[in-house]
Design a protein around this motif. Sequence first.
Motif, short mmCIF file in Angstrom:
data_model
loop_
_atom_site.label_atom_id
_atom_site.label_comp_id
_atom_site.label_asym_id
_atom_site.label_seq_id
_atom_site.Cartn_x
_atom_site.Cartn_y
_atom_site.Cartn_z
N CYS A 126 -1.69 6.84 5.51
CA CYS A 126 -1.24 8.22 5.75
C CYS A 126 -0.75 8.40 7.19
CB CYS A 126 -2.41 9.17 5.48
SG CYS A 126 -2.01 10.91 5.68
N THR A 127 0.35 9.10 7.35
CA THR A 127 0.86 9.43 8.68
C THR A 127 1.03 10.93 8.80
OG1 THR A 127 2.25 7.44 8.59
CG2 THR A 127 2.71 8.99 10.34
N VAL A 128 0.59 11.47 9.93
CA VAL A 128 0.87 12.87 10.26
C VAL A 128 2.18 12.89 11.05
CG1 VAL A 128 0.08 14.89 11.57
CG2 VAL A 128 -1.58 13.49 10.31
N VAL A 129 3.18 13.56 10.49
CA VAL A 129 4.49 13.65 11.14
C VAL A 129 4.62 15.06 11.71
CG1 VAL A 129 6.99 13.52 10.81
CG2 VAL A 129 5.47 12.04 9.46
N MET A 188 0.84 -1.19 0.00
CA MET A 188 0.00 0.00 0.00
C MET A 188 0.88 1.25 0.00
SD MET A 188 -2.76 1.13 2.94
CE MET A 188 -4.39 0.66 2.49
N PRO A 189 0.66 2.19 -0.94
CA PRO A 189 1.46 3.41 -0.92
C PRO A 189 1.16 4.24 0.31
CG PRO A 189 -0.34 3.60 -2.49
CD PRO A 189 -0.36 2.19 -2.00
N HIS A 190 2.12 5.07 0.69
CA HIS A 190 1.99 5.81 1.94
C HIS A 190 2.21 7.31 1.72
CE1 HIS A 190 1.64 5.68 6.28
NE2 HIS A 190 2.52 6.65 6.31
N LEU A 191 1.38 8.10 2.38
CA LEU A 191 1.53 9.56 2.35
C LEU A 191 2.00 10.03 3.72
CD1 LEU A 191 1.05 12.36 1.00
CD2 LEU A 191 -1.29 12.25 1.91
N PHE A 192 3.08 10.82 3.72
CA PHE A 192 3.56 11.46 4.94
C PHE A 192 3.16 12.94 4.88
CE2 PHE A 192 6.45 7.95 4.16
CZ PHE A 192 6.59 7.37 5.41
N LEU A 193 2.44 13.40 5.90
CA LEU A 193 2.08 14.82 6.00
C LEU A 193 3.02 15.46 7.03
CD1 LEU A 193 -1.83 14.58 6.20
CD2 LEU A 193 -0.41 14.97 4.16
N ILE A 194 3.88 16.35 6.56
CA ILE A 194 4.85 16.96 7.46
C ILE A 194 4.26 18.25 8.03
CG2 ILE A 194 7.24 17.71 7.75
CD1 ILE A 194 7.05 14.88 6.75
N VAL A 195 4.15 18.29 9.36
CA VAL A 195 3.43 19.36 10.04
C VAL A 195 4.37 20.09 11.00
CG1 VAL A 195 1.53 19.85 11.63
CG2 VAL A 195 1.27 18.05 9.90
N GLY A 196 4.37 21.41 10.92
CA GLY A 196 5.16 22.18 11.88
C GLY A 196 5.37 23.60 11.42
N LEU A 197 5.84 24.42 12.33
CA LEU A 197 6.09 25.84 12.05
C LEU A 197 7.39 26.01 11.27
CD1 LEU A 197 5.05 27.10 15.57
CD2 LEU A 197 3.99 27.80 13.41
N PRO A 198 7.62 27.19 10.70
CA PRO A 198 8.90 27.45 10.03
C PRO A 198 10.07 27.17 10.97
CG PRO A 198 7.36 29.21 9.57
CD PRO A 198 6.70 28.34 10.60
N GLY A 199 11.09 26.54 10.43
CA GLY A 199 12.27 26.23 11.23
C GLY A 199 12.14 25.00 12.10
N ALA A 200 11.00 24.34 12.03
CA ALA A 200 10.80 23.14 12.85
C ALA A 200 11.66 21.97 12.37
CB ALA A 200 9.32 22.73 12.84
N GLY A 201 12.15 22.07 11.14
CA GLY A 201 12.95 20.97 10.60
C GLY A 201 12.17 20.10 9.63
N LYS A 202 11.10 20.66 9.07
CA LYS A 202 10.23 19.86 8.19
C LYS A 202 10.94 19.39 6.93
CE LYS A 202 7.21 23.08 7.72
NZ LYS A 202 7.92 24.08 8.54
N THR A 203 11.59 20.34 6.24
CA THR A 203 12.21 19.95 4.97
C THR A 203 13.37 18.99 5.21
OG1 THR A 203 11.50 22.03 3.97
CG2 THR A 203 13.28 20.86 2.86
#
Length: 187
Positions: A97-100, A1-16
């Motif tokens: 799907c995972t909320v990260v 099953m394909p997976h979607l990661f949703l990257i959540v956080g404020l600027p500078g949180a380290g998302k990218t």
Amino acid sequence: MPHLFLIVGLPGAGKTTRAAALAVTHRALRLTPDEWMIALYDGVQPDGKRDLLEGRLIMVALQALHIGTNVVLDFGLWGRDERSALRWLAASVGASCTVVYLPVDEDVQRTRVAHRQATAPHTTFPMSDTDLITWRAQFQPPDTTELNESSPVPGPPPGWSSWPQWAAGRWPSLPPLGLPPLGRSDP
Ligand SMILES: Nc1ncnc2c1ncn2[C@@H]1O[C@H](COP(=O)(O)OP(=O)(O)OP(=O)(O)O)[C@@H](O)[C@H]1O
Ligand SMILES: [Mg+2]
């Protein structure tokens, strides 16, 4: 099953930074709107263009998931409804799907944003201390239910008949009825 990661956080949180790592470990397509905005609009943010860009990137994400490719959406996703809509859309194309969530303290955030601005200004947009305070007040941190991958997606907010309709209001370049059949182009 394909997976979607949703990257959540404020600027500078380290998302990218995290998104890039997940893209490698999960062989996932990473979609980072800032990179596109900077390349397409020469470092400025014309009104409304980010929402249009994000809508098209969501369409790319759904098509990739549909053909079995993992995806990392490095969007920030400050609102619970945004995250719920994307969780629903992921399920609609057969993906899990995972909320990260990447929390960040104010002091750490200020230090990271200042360091990045000083060392890699071409990768970011300028942010003042006032911006950071305002944005923190707008941010809706995910709760434990949202972070649990198996939690059901809540229904759309009052006044909306479905998540695709809500999503088409939030990201106007998305079709209101969900993803068109693969391979079909607009007339
Ligand atoms: N876990 C970490 N520890 C220390 N520094 C980090 C960590 N994660 C990221 N950084 C550094 O902090 C800065 C911001 O990281 P990054 O660009 O990944 O944040 P971001 O959440 O994507 O921000 P934005 O929303 O503005 O795009 C970068 O200089 C990065 O190298
Ligand atoms: Mg980023």
